[in-house]
Design a protein around this motif. Structure first.
Motif, PDB file in Angstrom:
ATOM      1  N   TYR A  39       0.901  -1.678  -0.145  1.00 27.23           N
ATOM      2  CA  TYR A  39      -0.286   0.450   0.298  1.00 27.23           C
ATOM      3  C   TYR A  39       1.018   0.957   0.206  1.00 27.23           C
ATOM      4  CZ  TYR A  39      -3.686  -3.308   1.052  1.00 27.23           C
ATOM      5  OH  TYR A  39      -4.172  -3.926   0.839  1.00 27.23           O
ATOM      6  N   GLY A  40       2.013   1.383  -0.868  1.00 28.40           N
ATOM      7  CA  GLY A  40       2.683   2.450  -1.389  1.00 28.40           C
ATOM      8  C   GLY A  40       3.967   2.475   0.070  1.00 28.40           C
ATOM      9  N   PHE A  41       4.373   1.494   0.038  1.00 23.26           N
ATOM     10  CA  PHE A  41       5.659   0.915   0.830  1.00 23.26           C
ATOM     11  C   PHE A  41       5.586   1.782   2.062  1.00 23.26           C
ATOM     12  CE2 PHE A  41       6.818   1.883  -4.120  1.00 23.26           C
ATOM     13  CZ  PHE A  41       7.531   1.018  -4.195  1.00 23.26           C
ATOM     14  N   LYS A  42       4.699   0.853   2.760  1.00 22.15           N
ATOM     15  CA  LYS A  42       4.207   1.367   4.213  1.00 22.15           C
ATOM     16  C   LYS A  42       4.568   0.123   5.202  1.00 22.15           C
ATOM     17  CE  LYS A  42       1.591   5.194   3.716  1.00 22.15           C
ATOM     18  NZ  LYS A  42       1.446   4.989   1.995  1.00 22.15           N
ATOM     19  N   GLY A  43       4.750   0.269   6.327  1.00 20.03           N
ATOM     20  CA  GLY A  43       5.509  -0.356   7.439  1.00 20.03           C
ATOM     21  C   GLY A  43       6.760  -0.938   7.423  1.00 20.03           C
ATOM     22  N   THR A  44       7.550  -1.009   7.949  1.00 20.79           N
ATOM     23  CA  THR A  44       8.773  -1.435   8.601  1.00 20.79           C
ATOM     24  C   THR A  44       9.504  -2.156   7.149  1.00 20.79           C
ATOM     25  OG1 THR A  44       8.654  -3.183   9.534  1.00 20.79           O
ATOM     26  CG2 THR A  44       9.075  -1.521  11.309  1.00 20.79           C
ATOM     27  N   ALA A  45       9.427  -2.935   6.513  1.00 18.59           N
ATOM     28  CA  ALA A  45       9.773  -3.354   5.581  1.00 18.59           C
ATOM     29  C   ALA A  45      10.903  -3.407   4.245  1.00 18.59           C
ATOM     30  CB  ALA A  45       9.538  -4.916   5.087  1.00 18.59           C
ATOM     31  N   PHE A  46       9.233  -2.426   3.910  1.00 21.35           N
ATOM     32  CA  PHE A  46       9.591  -1.647   2.302  1.00 21.35           C
ATOM     33  C   PHE A  46       9.537  -0.722   2.329  1.00 21.35           C
ATOM     34  CE2 PHE A  46       6.985  -5.635   2.267  1.00 21.35           C
ATOM     35  CZ  PHE A  46       8.550  -6.075   1.622  1.00 21.35           C
ATOM     36  N   ALA A  47       8.915   0.377   3.878  1.00 20.86           N
ATOM     37  CA  ALA A  47       8.960   1.654   4.017  1.00 20.86           C
ATOM     38  C   ALA A  47      10.668   2.716   3.407  1.00 20.86           C
ATOM     39  CB  ALA A  47       8.346   2.247   4.924  1.00 20.86           C
ATOM     40  N   GLU A  48      10.900   3.748   3.064  1.00 19.75           N
ATOM     41  CA  GLU A  48      11.799   4.258   2.775  1.00 19.75           C
ATOM     42  C   GLU A  48      12.458   5.295   3.395  1.00 19.75           C
ATOM     43  OE1 GLU A  48      13.408   7.907  -0.904  1.00 19.75           O
ATOM     44  OE2 GLU A  48      11.559   7.214  -0.273  1.00 19.75           O
ATOM     45  N   TYR A  49      13.797   4.920   4.067  1.00 17.73           N
ATOM     46  CA  TYR A  49      14.110   5.510   5.153  1.00 17.73           C
ATOM     47  C   TYR A  49      13.580   7.037   5.220  1.00 17.73           C
ATOM     48  CZ  TYR A  49      17.468   6.743   8.958  1.00 17.73           C
ATOM     49  OH  TYR A  49      18.347   7.394  10.065  1.00 17.73           O
ATOM     50  N   GLY A  50      13.248   7.465   6.051  1.00 18.77           N
ATOM     51  CA  GLY A  50      13.017   8.389   6.477  1.00 18.77           C
ATOM     52  C   GLY A  50      12.336   8.533   7.861  1.00 18.77           C
ATOM     53  N   PRO A  51      11.350  10.106   8.142  1.00 10.24           N
ATOM     54  CA  PRO A  51      10.585  10.150   9.347  1.00 10.24           C
ATOM     55  C   PRO A  51       9.551   9.326   9.484  1.00 10.24           C
ATOM     56  CG  PRO A  51      11.290  12.207   8.788  1.00 10.24           C
ATOM     57  CD  PRO A  51      11.387  10.912   7.392  1.00 10.24           C
ATOM     58  N   TYR A  52       9.072   8.535   8.075  1.00  8.56           N
ATOM     59  CA  TYR A  52       7.910   7.653   8.630  1.00  8.56           C
ATOM     60  C   TYR A  52       8.270   5.980   8.935  1.00  8.56           C
ATOM     61  CZ  TYR A  52       3.986   4.128   7.001  1.00  8.56           C
ATOM     62  OH  TYR A  52       3.715   3.163   7.837  1.00  8.56           O
ATOM     63  N   TRP A  53       9.790   5.849   8.669  1.00  5.44           N
ATOM     64  CA  TRP A  53      10.277   4.350   9.067  1.00  5.44           C
ATOM     65  C   TRP A  53      10.857   4.550  10.356  1.00  5.44           C
ATOM     66  CZ3 TRP A  53      14.982   3.296  10.481  1.00  5.44           C
ATOM     67  CH2 TRP A  53      15.549   1.546  10.429  1.00  5.44           C
ATOM     68  N   ARG A  54      11.799   5.897  10.878  1.00  3.70           N
ATOM     69  CA  ARG A  54      11.701   5.603  12.343  1.00  3.70           C
ATOM     70  C   ARG A  54      10.264   6.151  12.855  1.00  3.70           C
ATOM     71  NH1 ARG A  54      15.046   9.596  10.297  1.00  3.70           N
ATOM     72  NH2 ARG A  54      14.174  11.607  10.061  1.00  3.70           N
ATOM     73  N   HIS A  55       9.581   6.341  12.680  1.00  2.00           N
ATOM     74  CA  HIS A  55       8.145   6.616  13.739  1.00  2.00           C
ATOM     75  C   HIS A  55       8.175   4.943  13.577  1.00  2.00           C
ATOM     76  CE1 HIS A  55       4.101   6.978  15.335  1.00  2.00           C
ATOM     77  NE2 HIS A  55       4.157   6.505  14.419  1.00  2.00           N
ATOM     78  N   VAL A  56       7.322   4.726  12.809  1.00  2.00           N
ATOM     79  CA  VAL A  56       7.061   2.876  12.551  1.00  2.00           C
ATOM     80  C   VAL A  56       7.831   1.968  13.375  1.00  2.00           C
ATOM     81  CG1 VAL A  56       6.467   1.135  10.827  1.00  2.00           C
ATOM     82  CG2 VAL A  56       5.595   3.215  10.900  1.00  2.00           C
ATOM     83  N   LYS A  57       9.110   1.891  13.139  1.00  3.28           N
ATOM     84  CA  LYS A  57      10.634   1.244  14.181  1.00  3.28           C
ATOM     85  C   LYS A  57      10.265   1.295  15.370  1.00  3.28           C
ATOM     86  CE  LYS A  57      15.372   0.730  14.553  1.00  3.28           C
ATOM     87  NZ  LYS A  57      16.471   1.086  14.147  1.00  3.28           N
ATOM     88  N   LYS A  58       9.614   2.973  15.768  1.00  4.91           N
ATOM     89  CA  LYS A  58      10.099   2.982  17.439  1.00  4.91           C
ATOM     90  C   LYS A  58       8.666   2.848  17.514  1.00  4.91           C
ATOM     91  CE  LYS A  58       9.550   7.441  20.628  1.00  4.91           C
ATOM     92  NZ  LYS A  58       9.718   8.727  20.505  1.00  4.91           N
ATOM     93  N   LEU A  59       7.541   3.159  16.938  1.00 10.53           N
ATOM     94  CA  LEU A  59       6.187   1.985  16.858  1.00 10.53           C
ATOM     95  C   LEU A  59       6.158   0.788  17.593  1.00 10.53           C
ATOM     96  CD1 LEU A  59       3.157   2.841  17.933  1.00 10.53           C
ATOM     97  CD2 LEU A  59       2.930   2.297  15.678  1.00 10.53           C
ATOM     98  N   CYS A  60       6.981   0.066  17.000  1.00  6.34           N
ATOM     99  CA  CYS A  60       7.014  -1.867  16.676  1.00  6.34           C
ATOM    100  C   CYS A  60       7.756  -1.936  17.877  1.00  6.34           C
ATOM    101  CB  CYS A  60       7.753  -2.337  15.235  1.00  6.34           C
ATOM    102  SG  CYS A  60       7.608  -3.827  15.523  1.00  6.34           S
ATOM    103  N   THR A  61       9.137  -0.973  18.344  1.00 11.28           N
ATOM    104  CA  THR A  61       9.993  -1.708  18.887  1.00 11.28           C
ATOM    105  C   THR A  61       9.330  -1.776  20.697  1.00 11.28           C
ATOM    106  OG1 THR A  61      11.769  -1.103  17.953  1.00 11.28           O
ATOM    107  CG2 THR A  61      12.133  -0.952  19.813  1.00 11.28           C
TER     108      THR A  61
END
Length: 214
Positions: free
Chosen positions: A113-135
């Motif tokens: 759905y447009g590179f959402k989630g930690t596996a396919f998202a481009e590195y940047g603010p969104y990816w850092r937010h998702v990673k923090k949420l998962c952690t």
């Protein structure tokens, strides 16, 4: 002219065209930067012929010759092979931001759905937010300890099932058992549901379908 007689000039023609491409049409190597050392690729197949039936052992053998960081060509796809813990640390820890962005493909654009989630998202603010949420929500020490009884319960069920299979001398696929165990634990931790109950979809089947579509 038979096919066997025609095969030799055709092979020479492909080799000649490949050399011409390398001399006149391939991008300047200085602009791309120096690649790590590696075996010379063949036309079309690159270094695929060097992998053999046991790629991990052949890659180990090649690493002894070309070093812990070497370049291969898998068909027409360039690849870098890392064969030492020190080099892996440099890439995945010391310089991890440089290698953090995933390659964008049309298949994963649709599937995620447009590179959402930690596996396919481009590195940047969104990816850092998702990673923090998962952690914080799944992988923090309090969360892991909180689910300890759940993991213990699932392990007890698996051990009992193995005891029953042993008593009846049944053949057991341990890979399948461990996969199902992991799947059930992950689904109960994330969704609070068992994948094998209430007609829930199998995570394994979804992953296999996604890989097939990609």
């Amino acid at each position: 002219m038979s096919f066997s007689n025609a095969a030799i000039p055709i092979a020479f023609l492909f080799t000649f065209l490949y050399i011409l491409y390398g001399v006149f049409f391939r991008p300047n190597q200085k602009k791309l930067g120096h690649k790590p050392p590696g075996p010379c690729p063949l036309p079309l197949i690159g270094n695929l012929h060097l992998l053999g039936d046991l790629p991990h052992r052949n890659l180990q053998f090649l690493a002894r010759t070309y070093g812990p960081i070497m370049s291969l060509k898998l068909g027409q796809v360039p690849a870098i092979v890392i064969s030492s813990s020190q080099a892996a640390e440099l890439i995945f820890k010391t310089n991890d931001i440089v290698f953090a962005t995933r390659p964008k493909t049309q298949a994963y654009d649709f599937l995620s759905y447009g590179f959402k989630g930690t596996a396919f998202a481009e590195y940047g603010p969104y990816w850092r937010h998702v990673k923090k949420l998962c952690t914080v929500q799944l992988l923090s020490v309090p969360k892991v300890e909180m689910f300890a009884p759940l993991r213990r319960e699932e392990l007890v069920l698996v051990v009992k099932s193995l005891e029953g299979a042993s008593a009846s001398r049944e053949i057991v696929d341990l890979s399948e058992v461990l996969h199902n165990l992991t799947e059930d634990i992950v689904f109960k931790m994330t969704f609070g549901a068992d994948t094998n109950k209430d007609n829930a979809l199998s995570y394994k089947e979804l992953v296999q379908e996604g890989m097939s579509l990609a």
